[in-house]
Design an enzyme around this catalytic site. Structure first.
Site, PDB file in Angstrom:
ATOM      1  N   GLU A 168      37.200  53.028  88.023  1.00 54.58           N
ATOM      2  CA  GLU A 168      36.127  53.513  88.764  1.00 54.58           C
ATOM      3  C   GLU A 168      36.633  53.708  90.293  1.00 54.58           C
ATOM      4  OE1 GLU A 168      32.780  50.989  88.767  1.00 54.58           O
ATOM      5  OE2 GLU A 168      33.756  49.726  86.985  1.00 54.58           O
ATOM      6  N   CYS A 217      31.139  52.363  97.185  1.00 53.55           N
ATOM      7  CA  CYS A 217      31.242  53.686  96.503  1.00 53.55           C
ATOM      8  C   CYS A 217      30.117  54.152  96.080  1.00 53.55           C
ATOM      9  CB  CYS A 217      32.219  53.268  95.228  1.00 53.55           C
ATOM     10  SG  CYS A 217      32.011  51.746  94.405  1.00 53.55           S
TER      11      CYS A 217
END
Ligand SMILES: Cc1cc2nc3c(=O)[nH]c(=O)nc-3n(C[C@H](O)[C@H](O)[C@H](O)COP(=O)(O)OP(=O)(O)OC[C@H]3O[C@@H](n4cnc5c(N)ncnc54)[C@H](O)[C@@H]3O)c2cc1C
Length: 1010
Positions: A772, A806
């Site tokens: 990720e 994020c």
């Protein structure tokens, strides 16, 4: 000066003191009979006055009628009313009408059909007509756009012997600038009304009470409009700010002889509103003035206790004040909000319970009529009649209380009560149409609610008998019908802590104190079930105060990394021997340990990761969720799946662990992300070597301890601390690594993927990478967006945890028409929040993680100044790794600041021509992680849903804070590779599927049941 207002201590009304109707019992029959008689008296007086509130000859009456018959139309209609004032042109109104009402053909009322090209009016004209009608509808509930406007309405009501309390409608207060404006508008309103009131004749029925003359001018104030940063955990700070802004209103009120009431809003603000009220009216300047009031909402389960507390307080104060007793205007919000947060529902959920409690609260107040004046705020004849009868029962003079109703509501009831000699006061909203629509929608909802007294009486013609029955009887009947609660074992998110609760605040402060008393300890590695130290140490510092060392952790070299790897390889068989159920139970125990140590872990994150209170708590809660969700999901996946269906053969699809999992985690969700990856690996039967981020190693140590305490087999989970380039590289390249779980930057993620292709000597399997990476997340603001929601949503998404998520918003793409107003409100709101040490409960933003991040982000900000216009840069404390919250406007879509990931509190605002342009800009980066849209156009919402290239799309919602199971999280393009965390596909990636097919046919014979 105060002499003038010295409270006249006239003899109190005689008060008896019998007990209230005990809970669960019906009201004594004689009292119920008297209430019924009083109610009938009101109804009879109404009949002789004539009039109805839902006259179907009028546009409003028709709309109400349709809304009550058709739930879907009601939703669309009220949403349309809500968006209408923000639509700038007839074309926009027409477009929205089509989008809202054209589905389901025959359900469109004739008033709309014409506007949709089915009648004679051109769409443009029709749009104008509809807008005019809705405006008229708003005028039924709003007395005027300004004080001056409202005057004629208020004076007309006074002529009809109806007093008023003026309320200022406003947008949600998002900035201190908006709070200042609100305060000033109030001051102007008081002055204006007070000056005009000098010419008003005194009307004894409304201008006097039992104690003497009443102010003719009466205003109602909402605290949320006076301070934009109310935060109940920053209790003293918020209270002081509110009192400061209220004092000038209170001073002017005394000078002009005006009554000031504090309205009551959401439950979250209830205690602080009461505290501010009590503090202020005890201040010497205000202590002797009797014309203050506050509201109690009887739908709250707390309210009877509050009433008792206020009665005691009033007794001690000596000079009466007023309590407006209402049921409460936020019922839907409170129930939905509590369900979403998984907090106890603060309101009653059976309507009649609110009615019963209303009567109980009123009874207690009437018993204390010597100290407290009651304002009966209800349109419900039963509730009003009950209060009147109880007043008689306790010998309270009828002038000692008044009856309050909303302007535009229940006019026939008001007239009847006036005729009966009661003092009736109208709540009279004043303000612009835009904020007025939110108020209008609340009134429409209230009038059309299934539970509404007004609907029952005026739309459904319910019998007097039913309308006036004892609500205790209704509660009994309703409770008898409630089915027994079935306990389900569905996954439930761990509720976030409500820091408005004093005990939580105190416990966290204590945990912070304890942690600070034990700073500087050493924390070892954990390999093969043993603590291991090395002779190299890494200091973990508090980013808010870098001189404060939280502790030291042992730094591993490749030697310890190799030991950990060996331990993980050797413990594979013992983990394999554990059933999925046993592994799941270990995860559940880890979750229990986190829950037990929650305050300690929050305190640690505040100091080690620089997270503010809620952010830190959110991370712990998410870690708990990962454990519980994966534990449950593994049991589902572990069941072999039968494939095919032919006789003589069985075929089962199963999964098996891959081997050793190397977990490389970031610092930004120091417990949750690490836990998620370790838990995912472990529960699927993989052994683990974890390498947490250098910035948050101590939190990782506690995760390791939790697995050990929960009974993870020796060597199945190992902790290696140190530097990515050294041990991280060693572990990911290792021949025995079967799986790499990585969350972090794009650069490191791509580097890992590049390296896994290089097969090591002795390597037996191809490594899988679950990766990720970053994002350059955008929020689109449509022209018709609700800016109250959009500004708050963008602000938090961009600056929550300093933009170091994020999922954080780093671009906001605003359509042309909305652009100026949105930017203005956004910048003002950003100016109003506080950047401070994370420990400070009033901090909205804390520091970034370390000096390297600070230097990098500041440099990017400097570079951006040559590309975009700097609209705002906040102030920050001198010490600590702080970066000012920064907003650039008029950015080009391809500017570096609009393309490169920053991972800091920097927001680029980009203008778009229309929704297609906005989508093209939004999709114009290499990332696809999160995205958002604020819009009230059904067509644009659908378009964005279909075309926005993101893994997680949020509509009319902030874009951070994904929750396990509710919002499985993860992106694609350069944002990552793999299935979403906290979702149904996640665990499967940690395993290899295996299918076992068996021929069950032996010499032509097969078992019957396969
Ligand atoms: C002058 C005035 C000022 C007001 N000021 C405020 C204020 O400051 N703050 C505020 O919150 N409200 C305030 N209100 C109250 C609110 O706006 C509604 O008008 C009021 O709650 C309606 O109650 P009712 O007795 O008139 O009608 P009813 O029809 O008897 O009651 C409707 C009310 O019952 C409650 N209810 C609905 N469904 C349920 C359920 N399933 N379970 C339990 N309870 C339910 C809700 O409170 C709902 O509003 C004020 C009302 C008036 C008249």
């Amino acid at each position: 000066m105060l002499e003038r207002f010295q409270f006249k201590k006239t003899p109190a009304p005689a008060i008896a003191n019998p007990e209230m109707t005990p809970p669960g019992e019906l009201m004594p029959e004689n009292l119920q009979e008297k209430i019924k008689a009083k109610g009938e008296q009101i109804f009879n007086a109404m009949e002789s006055e004539g009039g109805s509130i839902f006259n179907k000859d009028w546009w409003y009456g028709k709309i109400m009628d349709w809304s009550m018959k058709n739930e879907q139309f009601k939703t669309q209609m009220f949403r349309f009313v809500d968006v209408l004032p923000s639509l700038q042109s007839s074309a926009e109104v027409s477009r929205h009408m089509k989008e809202y009402f054209s589905e389901g053909g025959e359900d469109i009322p004739s008033i709309f059909n014409m506007g949709l090209g089915l009648g004679s009016l051109a769409p443009g004209l029709m749009a104008g007509a509809v807008k005019k009608n809705v405006t008229e509808m708003a005028r039924m509930f709003i007395t005027g756009e300004s004080g001056q406007d409202a005057l004629s309405v208020l004076k007309k009501s006074r002529k009809n012997k109806i007093a008023f309390t003026a309320d200022l409608l406003g947008e949600a207060c998002l900035s201190e600038n908006e709070a200042d404006i609100y305060q000033k508008t109030y001051l102007d309103l008081i002055s204006h009304l007070a000056q005009d009131s000098q010419k008003w004749d005194a009307i004894p029925q409304i201008d006097e009470d039992f104690f003497g003359a009443l102010p003719k001018v009466n205003v109602s104030v909402k605290l949320s409009s006076l301070y934009s940063q109310i935060d109940v955990k920053a209790w003293d700070h918020s209270k002081e700010k509110l009192k400061e802004r209220l004092r000038s209103i209170f001073n002017l009120a005394i000078e002009k002889n005006c009554f000031v009431n504090l309205d009551m809003e959401q439950y979250e603000l209830k205690d602080i509103t009461l505290a501010v009220f009590k503090d202020l009216i005890m201040e010497p300047a205000y202590k002797n003035y009797p014309h203050w009031g506050v509201v109690v909402q009887a739908y709250l389960k707390d309210s009877l206790n509050d009433v008792k507390m206020l009665a005691d307080f009033a007794r001690a104060r000596g000079v009466p004040f007023t309590i407006r007793l209402v049921k409460g205007a936020y019922w839907d919000f409170e129930t939905i909000h509590a369900a979403q947060q998984q907090w106890p529902v603060p309101v009653y959920t059976i309507k009649a319970e609110s009615d019963v409690n209303y009567e109980d609260c009123a009874e207690h107040l009437l018993k204390n009529a010597k100290f407290i004046k009651l304002a009966i705020g209800s349109h419900n004849v039963r509730s009003v009649a009950a209060c009147m009868v109880m007043a008689e029962k306790y010998g309270v003079d009828p002038r000692a209380y008044e009856i309050q109703m909303l302007y535009g509501m229940a006019d026939p009831i008001k007239k009847a009560l006036v005729k009966m000699g009661a003092r009736v006061r109208e709540y009279a909203p004043i303000g612009d149409l835009l904020p007025g629509m939110a108020y209008l929608v609340r009134r429409l909802l209230e009038n059309t609610s299934n539970e509404s007294f007004l609907r029952s009486k005026f739309a459904e013609n319910m019998s007097t008998e039913t309308l006036l029955r004892d609500p205790r009887e209704v509660v009994k009947l309703a409770k008898a019908k409630i089915p027994l609660q079935v306990v389900d074992d569905k996954f439930k998110n761990e509720a976030l802590l409500d820091f408005g609760i004093q005990a939580h605040q105190e416990n966290l402060l204590k945990a912070l104190q304890t942690l600070k008393a034990s700073l500087g300890k050493d924390y070892p590695l954990y390999i093969n079930g043993r603590e291991v130290t090395t002779n190299k140490w890494l200091e973990s510092k508090n980013p808010s105060e870098p001189s404060q060392v939280i502790g030291r952790v042992a730094v591993a070299s490749t030697q310890e990394a190799e030991q950990a790897m060996q331990a993980a390889v050797q413990s594979l068989p013992s983990l394999k021997n554990l059933s999925a159920k046993a592994r799941s139970e270990i995860l559940d125990k880890v979750a229990d340990i986190f829950a037990r140590d929650r305050m300690k872990l929050i305190a640690l994150e505040i100091l080690e990761a620089g997270k503010t209170w809620e952010e830190a708590d959110g991370d712990i809660a998410e870690a708990i969720d990962f454990c519980r969700y994966y534990a449950k999901d593994m049991l589902r996946i572990d069941r072999p799946q039968a494939m095919g269906n032919v006789p003589g053969e069985t075929s089962f699809y199963t999964y098996q662990a891959k081997g050793v999992s190397v977990v490389i985690a970031p610092w930004n969700f120091p417990l949750a992300i690490l836990t998620g990856m370790v838990a995912g690996s472990f529960v699927t039967g993989n052994t683990v070597v974890m390498k947490p981020a250098e910035q948050t190693p101590i939190i990782a140590y506690f995760l390791m301890k939790a697995f050990a305490e929960a009974g993870a087999p020796q060597g199945s989970v190992n902790l290696i601390q140190g530097y990515g380039e050294e041990v991280g590289e060693y572990l990911t390249s290792h021949k025995s690594t079967a799986l790499i779980c990585f969350t972090g930057s794009k650069a490191v993620g791509l580097h890992i993927m590049n390296k896994v292709g290089q097969i090591q000597p002795g390597q037996k399997s191809v490594k899988r990478v679950i990766c990720e990476m970053g994002g350059k997340n955008a929020v689109i603001i449509d022209n018709d967006a609700d800016l109250d929601e959009a500004v708050g949503g963008v602000l938090y998404s961009a600056f929550g945890y300093q933009g170091q998520k994020c999922s954080a918003a780093s671009r906001v793409i605003v359509l042309e028409e909305a652009y100026p107003r949105f930017v203005e409100r956004l910048v003002e709101a950003a100016k109003s929040f506080k950047v401070a040490a994370s420990e400070d409960p009033s901090a909205y933003m804390g520091p970034v993680i370390d000096d390297e991040a600070q230097t990098r982000i500041l440099k990017m900000i400097e570079q951006a100044k040559s590309e975009c216009q700097l609209a705002f840069q906040g102030k920050v404390p001198a010490q600590g790794y702080f970066v000012p919250p920064t907003i650039f406007v008029d950015c080009k879509a391809d500017a570096r600041i609009a393309q490169d990931e920053i991972f800091g509190p920097v927001l680029a605002v980009i203008k778009a021509k229309n929704i297609d342009d906005a989508l093209a800009i939004a999709n114009g980066t290499e990332y696809a992680l999160t995205g958002g849209l604020f819009s009230r156009s059904p067509a644009n919402i659908e378009k964005v849903k279909a075309q926005f290239e993101v893994g997680n799309l949020y509509i009319n919602h902030g874009i951070t804070g994904a929750m396990v199971e509710r919002h499985p999280f993860g992106g694609f393009k350069m944002s990552g590779l793999g299935s979403k965390t906290g979702g149904p596909d996640y665990l499967i990636q940690f395993m290899d599927p295996k299918v076992v097919t068996e021929n069950t046919l032996r010499r032509g014979f097969a078992p019957a049941e396969e």
